[in-house]
Design a protein around this motif. Sequence first.
Motif, PDB file in Angstrom:
ATOM      1  N   LYS A  95       0.722  -1.236   0.146  1.00  0.00           N
ATOM      2  CA  LYS A  95      -0.113  -0.063  -0.066  1.00  0.00           C
ATOM      3  C   LYS A  95       0.476   1.632  -0.134  1.00  0.00           C
ATOM      4  O   LYS A  95       0.338   2.531   0.063  1.00  0.00           O
ATOM      5  N   CYS A  96       1.759   0.936  -0.608  1.00  0.00           N
ATOM      6  CA  CYS A  96       3.009   2.180  -0.428  1.00  0.00           C
ATOM      7  C   CYS A  96       2.600   3.400  -1.383  1.00  0.00           C
ATOM      8  O   CYS A  96       2.619   4.485  -0.650  1.00  0.00           O
ATOM      9  N   GLY A  97       1.522   2.931  -2.595  1.00  0.00           N
ATOM     10  CA  GLY A  97       1.200   4.027  -2.901  1.00  0.00           C
ATOM     11  C   GLY A  97       1.925   4.846  -4.695  1.00  0.00           C
ATOM     12  O   GLY A  97       1.467   5.519  -5.738  1.00  0.00           O
ATOM     13  N   ILE A  98       3.895   5.272  -3.647  1.00  0.00           N
ATOM     14  CA  ILE A  98       4.430   5.200  -4.910  1.00  0.00           C
ATOM     15  C   ILE A  98       4.964   4.288  -5.348  1.00  0.00           C
ATOM     16  O   ILE A  98       5.112   4.258  -7.265  1.00  0.00           O
ATOM     17  N   LEU A  99       5.638   3.398  -5.208  1.00  0.00           N
ATOM     18  CA  LEU A  99       5.614   1.893  -6.310  1.00  0.00           C
ATOM     19  C   LEU A  99       4.030   1.566  -6.846  1.00  0.00           C
ATOM     20  O   LEU A  99       3.753   1.353  -6.116  1.00  0.00           O
ATOM     21  N   LYS A 100       4.790   1.166  -7.766  1.00  0.00           N
ATOM     22  CA  LYS A 100       3.947   1.088  -8.828  1.00  0.00           C
ATOM     23  C   LYS A 100       3.422  -0.966  -8.709  1.00  0.00           C
ATOM     24  O   LYS A 100       4.151  -1.486  -8.887  1.00  0.00           O
ATOM     25  N   GLU A 101       2.414  -1.300  -8.960  1.00  0.00           N
ATOM     26  CA  GLU A 101       2.260  -2.940  -8.835  1.00  0.00           C
ATOM     27  C   GLU A 101       1.567  -3.823 -10.012  1.00  0.00           C
ATOM     28  O   GLU A 101       1.319  -4.697  -9.926  1.00  0.00           O
ATOM     29  N   GLU A 102       2.509  -3.023 -11.851  1.00  0.00           N
ATOM     30  CA  GLU A 102       1.785  -3.528 -12.452  1.00  0.00           C
ATOM     31  C   GLU A 102       2.777  -4.648 -12.693  1.00  0.00           C
ATOM     32  O   GLU A 102       4.017  -4.958 -12.137  1.00  0.00           O
ATOM     33  N   LYS A 103       2.757  -4.908 -13.956  1.00  0.00           N
ATOM     34  CA  LYS A 103       4.013  -6.172 -14.612  1.00  0.00           C
ATOM     35  C   LYS A 103       3.717  -7.976 -14.339  1.00  0.00           C
ATOM     36  O   LYS A 103       2.691  -8.107 -12.955  1.00  0.00           O
ATOM     37  N   ASN A 104       3.852  -8.876 -14.420  1.00  0.00           N
ATOM     38  CA  ASN A 104       3.906  -9.436 -13.358  1.00  0.00           C
ATOM     39  C   ASN A 104       5.412 -10.033 -12.783  1.00  0.00           C
ATOM     40  O   ASN A 104       6.037 -10.055 -12.938  1.00  0.00           O
ATOM     41  N   GLY A 105       4.840 -11.084 -12.412  1.00  0.00           N
ATOM     42  CA  GLY A 105       5.709 -10.975  -9.902  1.00  0.00           C
ATOM     43  C   GLY A 105       6.936 -12.039 -10.601  1.00  0.00           C
ATOM     44  O   GLY A 105       7.127 -12.397 -11.741  1.00  0.00           O
TER      45      GLY A 105
ATOM     46  N   GLN B  42      15.452  18.943  -4.759  1.00  0.00           N
ATOM     47  CA  GLN B  42      14.365  18.756  -3.492  1.00  0.00           C
ATOM     48  C   GLN B  42      13.242  17.391  -3.456  1.00  0.00           C
ATOM     49  O   GLN B  42      12.603  17.472  -2.785  1.00  0.00           O
ATOM     50  N   THR B  43      12.247  17.644  -4.868  1.00  0.00           N
ATOM     51  CA  THR B  43      11.165  17.391  -5.230  1.00  0.00           C
ATOM     52  C   THR B  43      11.577  15.737  -5.452  1.00  0.00           C
ATOM     53  O   THR B  43      10.370  15.393  -4.595  1.00  0.00           O
ATOM     54  N   ASN B  44      12.627  15.542  -5.615  1.00  0.00           N
ATOM     55  CA  ASN B  44      12.822  14.505  -5.828  1.00  0.00           C
ATOM     56  C   ASN B  44      12.694  13.212  -4.211  1.00  0.00           C
ATOM     57  O   ASN B  44      12.697  12.501  -3.859  1.00  0.00           O
ATOM     58  N   LEU B  45      13.452  14.405  -4.380  1.00  0.00           N
ATOM     59  CA  LEU B  45      14.424  13.870  -1.905  1.00  0.00           C
ATOM     60  C   LEU B  45      12.498  13.297  -1.261  1.00  0.00           C
ATOM     61  O   LEU B  45      12.319  12.540  -0.678  1.00  0.00           O
ATOM     62  N   SER B  46      11.406  14.587  -1.624  1.00  0.00           N
ATOM     63  CA  SER B  46      10.187  14.779  -1.086  1.00  0.00           C
ATOM     64  C   SER B  46       9.906  12.625  -1.332  1.00  0.00           C
ATOM     65  O   SER B  46       9.087  12.049  -0.365  1.00  0.00           O
ATOM     66  N   HIS B  47      10.017  12.725  -3.067  1.00  0.00           N
ATOM     67  CA  HIS B  47       8.771  11.457  -3.406  1.00  0.00           C
ATOM     68  C   HIS B  47       9.995  10.617  -2.173  1.00  0.00           C
ATOM     69  O   HIS B  47       8.691   9.418  -2.430  1.00  0.00           O
ATOM     70  N   ASP B  48      11.213  10.614  -3.030  1.00  0.00           N
ATOM     71  CA  ASP B  48      11.640   8.871  -2.025  1.00  0.00           C
ATOM     72  C   ASP B  48      11.292   9.008  -0.158  1.00  0.00           C
ATOM     73  O   ASP B  48      11.240   8.187   0.031  1.00  0.00           O
ATOM     74  N   LEU B  49      11.684  10.270  -0.025  1.00  0.00           N
ATOM     75  CA  LEU B  49      11.318  10.140   1.871  1.00  0.00           C
ATOM     76  C   LEU B  49       9.801   9.406   1.602  1.00  0.00           C
ATOM     77  O   LEU B  49       9.909   9.265   2.409  1.00  0.00           O
ATOM     78  N   LYS B  50       8.886   9.921   0.809  1.00  0.00           N
ATOM     79  CA  LYS B  50       7.462   9.067   1.172  1.00  0.00           C
ATOM     80  C   LYS B  50       7.248   8.150   1.037  1.00  0.00           C
ATOM     81  O   LYS B  50       6.790   7.255   1.458  1.00  0.00           O
ATOM     82  N   CYS B  51       8.008   7.657   0.098  1.00  0.00           N
ATOM     83  CA  CYS B  51       8.189   6.290   0.149  1.00  0.00           C
ATOM     84  C   CYS B  51       8.984   5.551   0.111  1.00  0.00           C
ATOM     85  O   CYS B  51       8.655   4.363   1.185  1.00  0.00           O
ATOM     86  N   LEU B  52       9.794   5.893   1.078  1.00  0.00           N
ATOM     87  CA  LEU B  52       9.955   4.801   2.342  1.00  0.00           C
ATOM     88  C   LEU B  52       9.407   4.816   3.949  1.00  0.00           C
ATOM     89  O   LEU B  52       9.114   3.879   4.795  1.00  0.00           O
ATOM     90  N   LEU B  53       8.841   6.005   3.430  1.00  0.00           N
ATOM     91  CA  LEU B  53       8.551   6.475   5.002  1.00  0.00           C
ATOM     92  C   LEU B  53       6.967   5.231   4.903  1.00  0.00           C
ATOM     93  O   LEU B  53       6.376   4.644   6.078  1.00  0.00           O
ATOM     94  N   ILE B  58      11.374   4.052   7.200  1.00  0.00           N
ATOM     95  CA  ILE B  58      11.908   5.097   8.205  1.00  0.00           C
ATOM     96  C   ILE B  58      10.998   5.243   9.051  1.00  0.00           C
ATOM     97  O   ILE B  58       9.746   5.139   8.346  1.00  0.00           O
ATOM     98  N   SER B  59      10.821   6.515  10.040  1.00  0.00           N
ATOM     99  CA  SER B  59       9.822   7.075  10.270  1.00  0.00           C
ATOM    100  C   SER B  59       9.846   8.765  10.686  1.00  0.00           C
ATOM    101  O   SER B  59      11.277   9.002  10.372  1.00  0.00           O
ATOM    102  N   VAL B  60       9.015   9.352  11.361  1.00  0.00           N
ATOM    103  CA  VAL B  60       9.046  10.687  11.304  1.00  0.00           C
ATOM    104  C   VAL B  60       8.797  12.053  12.330  1.00  0.00           C
ATOM    105  O   VAL B  60       8.095  11.233  13.350  1.00  0.00           O
ATOM    106  N   ARG B  61       9.566  12.061  12.932  1.00  0.00           N
ATOM    107  CA  ARG B  61       8.484  13.761  13.641  1.00  0.00           C
ATOM    108  C   ARG B  61       9.170  14.862  13.888  1.00  0.00           C
ATOM    109  O   ARG B  61       9.940  15.026  13.457  1.00  0.00           O
ATOM    110  N   LYS B  62       8.199  15.448  14.168  1.00  0.00           N
ATOM    111  CA  LYS B  62       8.260  17.141  13.918  1.00  0.00           C
ATOM    112  C   LYS B  62       9.091  17.688  14.438  1.00  0.00           C
ATOM    113  O   LYS B  62       8.807  17.440  16.108  1.00  0.00           O
TER     114      LYS B  62
END
Lengths: 107, 107
Positions: A95-105, B42-53, B58-62
């Motif tokens: 449920k990451c949402g950024i990673l895409k789940e298409e393609k064969n496994g 910056q925008t790439n980093l943000s995409h990547d951090l969201k993916c890892l989260l 990884i986890s995050v705190r404010k």
Amino acid sequence: MKNATGLFFDAFANRNRFNILMQLRNRDMCAGDIQQTLGIEQTNLSHDLKCLLNCKFISVRKDGRKRIYRINNETKNLVDEVGKHVKNYETYLKKCGILKEEKNGRV
Amino acid sequence: MKNATGLFFDAFANRNRFNILMQLRNRDMCAGDIQQTLGIEQTNLSHDLKCLLNCKFISVRKDGRKRIYRINNETKNLVDEVGKHVKNYETYLKKCGILKEEKNGRV
DNA sequence: TGATTATATGAAATTTTTATCATATATAAA
DNA sequence: TTTATATATGATAAAAATTTCATATAATCA
């Protein structure tokens, strides 16, 4: 110039190549057996085996006109470690949402 | 439909994302620090951090208007295991011949 | 409140990776 | 020594991943 980590993941994290390593974890196999088990097209499989061989993740011995491939022990262990991590994080990965789940496994 | 192993490697074996994990192995960092250290846009980093989260690697705190990121322990261990393997196989990876060495490297 | 800093979002463009295709070689069996 | 089986090679096509771009939001400070 890509560094060693980049090269490592290119070799190891590739779908077909990782599937091959997972199969070889169970038993030594010749190319034909791997091909049948995984359904990888012949020329792709040959490219992939050469890559894994060159990186020393696997070794090969001849038997008649077949070539029998074997995974090395260190690599087998790393495959297992990855397997555990995948199992533990499967739910979140899906449920990451950024990673895409298409393609064969993978297998 | 890609399976869990495929999703795992998409998240973990990505150059920027693995570099981020390697940095966070040393200390907790906010996005700005990571950006400066790794030179990721910056925008790439943000995409990547969201993916890892989302994957819970990884986890995050404010903290004020910053967000401080931390790697989880299991993931840190796997990063270390990969590091060892890369070190042991570096020589072979570099002369594989199938893997391409172009592009700019990981840290 | 308005400005500033820090970070996030989504779509399109670019780059990279992976698969396909045509063909080659190596070993063994007939 | 011709044929069949098993595997390998290299160039191009196809697919997928990553980056860029334009813009948005969220928190703090003046």
